[in-house]
Design a protein around this motif. Structure first.
Motif, PDB file in Angstrom:
ATOM      1  N   TRP A 203       0.842  -1.204   0.000  1.00  0.00           N
ATOM      2  CA  TRP A 203       0.000   0.000   0.000  1.00  0.00           C
ATOM      3  C   TRP A 203       0.870   1.245   0.000  1.00  0.00           C
TER       4      TRP A 203
ATOM      5  N   ASP B  92     -10.284   3.162   5.192  1.00  0.00           N
ATOM      6  CA  ASP B  92      -9.614   2.126   4.418  1.00  0.00           C
ATOM      7  C   ASP B  92     -10.435   1.889   3.149  1.00  0.00           C
ATOM      8  N   SER B  93     -10.175   2.702   2.134  1.00  0.00           N
ATOM      9  CA  SER B  93     -11.063   2.720   0.967  1.00  0.00           C
ATOM     10  C   SER B  93     -10.349   2.419  -0.347  1.00  0.00           C
ATOM     11  N   ASP B  94      -9.118   1.900  -0.288  1.00  0.00           N
ATOM     12  CA  ASP B  94      -8.358   1.652  -1.515  1.00  0.00           C
ATOM     13  C   ASP B  94      -8.503   0.213  -2.015  1.00  0.00           C
ATOM     14  N   GLU B  95      -9.331  -0.574  -1.360  1.00  0.00           N
ATOM     15  CA  GLU B  95      -9.536  -1.955  -1.764  1.00  0.00           C
ATOM     16  C   GLU B  95     -10.769  -2.059  -2.665  1.00  0.00           C
TER      17      GLU B  95
ATOM     18  N   TYR C 188      -2.334   6.682  -2.896  1.00  0.00           N
ATOM     19  CA  TYR C 188      -3.454   5.942  -2.321  1.00  0.00           C
ATOM     20  C   TYR C 188      -3.775   4.814  -3.275  1.00  0.00           C
ATOM     21  N   GLY C 189      -3.037   3.724  -3.192  1.00  0.00           N
ATOM     22  CA  GLY C 189      -3.219   2.610  -4.079  1.00  0.00           C
ATOM     23  C   GLY C 189      -2.388   1.428  -3.640  1.00  0.00           C
ATOM     24  N   TYR C 190      -2.358   0.391  -4.494  1.00  0.00           N
ATOM     25  CA  TYR C 190      -1.621  -0.825  -4.195  1.00  0.00           C
ATOM     26  C   TYR C 190      -0.705  -1.183  -5.358  1.00  0.00           C
TER      27      TYR C 190
END
Length: 213
Positions: free
Chosen positions: A68, A130-133, A71-73
């Protein structure tokens, strides 16, 4: 901790959010701590997270499965040494699934992300979601070491209403359903409150998520 006049018990600060004190026993805490120490070593080890605005997070972080960054993976430590992210172990995923069974009574999909944050006595975590999924599976949070004040808010704003919960070593906090995107943060860590037998100065938070990727 010493015995208390009123022992801590399971609490539900919001719909879909459950705090289960002392979920991890002393032996399991030590096992998880030793694993965290291994994961924290380079390459792809513990790092300082830098925000797009040029600031830095005071809690340092290492990731498993997916890396992470704001704001991403990614599959590599794109904001660090560039190494491939460490693999996510099956036993940790099963621990996360058991946590959801014990709190929400549901069966989540397989977990494949761990964000492990280390807090020293001066570290904090601002209110965030926690909103990047790409999944609405519950978030599982495990605490090791020093106690902290955990602030669990609402899904609309970083401001009130919120509930303050003290998280201690071994505690479990799970949030999903209507609380999955609630704002939350750590305004205070209480240095010197870790169980002495654990041998940890500071706080580790192991957060498990489902990427949906």
């Amino acid at each position: 901790m010493d015995a208390e006049l009123f022992p801590r018990s399971r609490a539900t600060p919001a719909p879909g959010a459950v705090h289960l004190p002392d979920w991890l026993g002393p032996d399991r805490q030590r096992e998880l701590l030793e694993a965290c120490r291994t994961w924290a070593r380079p390459p792809a080890g513990l790092r300082t997270v830098r925000t797009p605005g040029g600031g830095t997070m005071t809690a340092r972080q290492v990731c498993l499965g997916w890396h992470w960054y704001p704001y991403g993976y990614a599959r590599t430590v794109v904001d660090g040494d560039g190494a491939p992210v460490k693999p996510f172990p099956d036993w940790l995923g099963e621990l996360g699934r058991q946590a959801v069974r014990d709190t929400l009574g549901t069966e989540p999909p397989p977990y494949d992300i761990a964000l492990i944050n280390f807090y020293d006595g001066d570290a904090r975590m601002g209110m965030h979601r926690d909103s990047d999924e790409d999944s609405d599976a519950p978030v599982v949070s495990l605490s090791l070491g020093d106690s902290c004040l955990f602030r669990f808010g609402n899904t609309a704003t970083r401001a009130r209403p919120h509930t303050d919960v003290e998280l201690r070593s071994g505690d479990l906090f799970v949030f999903g359903g209507p609380s999955r995107l609630a704002y939350h943060g750590v305004p205070t860590v209480y240095p010197g409150t870790a169980p002495p037998e654990l041998g940890l100065a500071g706080r580790l938070n192991v957060t498990l998520r489902v990427s949906g990727r």
